[in-house]
Design an enzyme around this catalytic site. Structure first.
Site, mmCIF file in Angstrom:
data_model
loop_
_atom_site.group_PDB
_atom_site.id
_atom_site.type_symbol
_atom_site.label_atom_id
_atom_site.label_comp_id
_atom_site.label_asym_id
_atom_site.label_seq_id
_atom_site.Cartn_x
_atom_site.Cartn_y
_atom_site.Cartn_z
ATOM 1 N N GLY A 1 0.832 -1.203 0.000
ATOM 2 C CA GLY A 1 0.000 0.000 0.000
ATOM 3 C C GLY A 1 0.856 1.238 0.000
ATOM 4 O O GLY A 1 2.075 1.193 0.173
ATOM 5 N N GLY B 1 4.476 7.340 2.900
ATOM 6 C CA GLY B 1 5.374 6.588 2.043
ATOM 7 C C GLY B 1 4.730 5.300 1.585
ATOM 8 O O GLY B 1 3.512 5.243 1.381
ATOM 9 N N ASP C 1 -6.037 9.043 14.613
ATOM 10 C CA ASP C 1 -6.357 8.700 13.221
ATOM 11 C C ASP C 1 -6.991 7.322 13.128
ATOM 12 O O ASP C 1 -6.626 6.506 12.274
ATOM 13 C CB ASP C 1 -5.098 8.769 12.351
ATOM 14 C CG ASP C 1 -5.430 8.880 10.853
ATOM 15 O OD1 ASP C 1 -6.536 9.366 10.525
ATOM 16 O OD2 ASP C 1 -4.594 8.483 10.030
#
Length: 350
Positions: free
Chosen positions: A39, A44, A157
């Site tokens: 992914g 990054g 998150d």
């Protein structure tokens, strides 16, 4: 003074034990081959790899434009390495060479929750028993971060793409690049670096930078509604109509038609239990921070049907186009914001 010296020596010893040789990781990923990519995000690229002893790993290769120094990066690694729980992805170590900074994690075979729950074909295989297990595992992981670890961590998150699923579909919370540590007797903080993902951010955090354990609770509430409905929080499809999931959930709760929210593939499942989870989800996304439960209370709500649930008020409901915009948040050059579910992760000293 001796204690401080011994603590410093201990930290150095731990850091050395976690450091991998860069060449070893390069070989494990076949020189970061495109064929091994798992992914990509703002941080990054993540690669699949295999060590010489046959152990599979996931390697996060951080973007080279990171402003973080080697010392701060190692401090971040030491922080995450101290978090040990079956519902958190385990950090195995790190590697530094020149401008390269790598994080090495255990390999989780079934990728992330969003690959399943938002796919019409795959989510049909997620019966209520599996979804129930996933929700409970996420709760345990968040409770550990907030209350049970030696540190108090606010993730900031939590979202479907940051929940990985192991071979038995047990959830593991991932990506602590945006996490903040607060001392154990504190539950909140303020920041001018807004990080996270539109749709999952609590309004007080998205608008004012006020983060707390309750902002993680808000994100968890959105996750519950997504898992139950099989729909993304920013685009609930009701026939030809598309609307914000939270708005749709509240409208149906208010009108007594909340069963409309349940994924049709869950037909035949215990509707009363699913409705209770929707109720819990709505309590977690209340606009007033004080009205949201903490994760310890959520555990009680999930584990005991005799635990009385309060009546939710209209939840925090805002559209990105009305309240938030990438332009307004990115005026602070330190802001990290996720647009369209693509995270921008920048590790920084806490």
């Amino acid at each position: 003074m001796l204690t401080l010296f011994l603590d410093a020596v201990d930290q150095i010893t731990i850091a050395e034990s976690l450091q991998f040789d860069f060449g070893t990781i390069r070989a494990a990923t076949n020189n970061f081959s495109d064929a091994n990519k798992l992914g990509r995000g703002g941080f990054g690229v993540v690669y699949r790899g295999m060590l010489f002893d046959g152990q599979e790993i996931a390697v996060k290769r951080l973007s080279r434009n990171s402003r973080q120094g080697d010392l701060e990066f190692k401090n971040e690694v030491l922080l995450v390495a101290k978090l040990q729980h079956r519902n958190l992805v385990r950090l195995l170590g790190f590697s530094i060479e020149g401008s390269e900074r790598l994080l090495i994690y255990e390999f989780i075979p079934n990728k992330s929750l969003d690959n399943y729950i938002f796919d019409p074909t795959k989510r049909a295989h997620l019966d209520w028993e599996i979804r129930y297990k996933i929700i409970k595992g996420i709760v345990r992981g968040i409770l550990y971060l907030h209350e049970d670890s030696r540190l108090r961590i606010i993730h900031r998150d939590l979202k479907a793409s940051n929940i990985l699923l192991d071979a038995e579909m047990n959830p593991k919370i991932a990506d602590f690049g945006m996490a903040r540590m607060v001392v154990l007797n504190e539950t909140a903080g303020n920041t001018n670096r807004i990080v996270g993902t539109y749709g999952y951010m609590a309004p007080e955090y998205a608008m004012f930078g006020q983060f707390s354990i309750k902002s993680d609770v808000f994100s968890f509430g959105i996750l519950i509604l997504e898992i139950v409905s099989g729909q993304k929080n920013t685009s609930y499809h009701n026939g030809e109509n598309v609307e914000y999931l939270l708005n749709y959930a509240w409208k149906n709760w208010h009108e007594g038609t909340i069963s409309n929210l349940i994924d049709p593939t869950l037909s035949g499942s215990p509707i009363t239990e699913i409705m209770r989870f929707i109720h819990i989800g709505l309590l977690c996304v209340q606009e007033n921070v004080a009205d949201r439960p903490n994760m310890a209370s959520v555990v009680l709500m999930i584990n005991s049907n005799s635990f009385a649930l309060t009546v939710p008020r209209q939840p925090a409901s805002f559209m990105v186009s009305n309240v938030l915009s990438p332009t307004s948040l990115q005026q602070d050059t330190g802001s990290n914001v996720t647009v369209n579910n693509v995270s921008i992760t920048e590790l920084s000293p806490r």
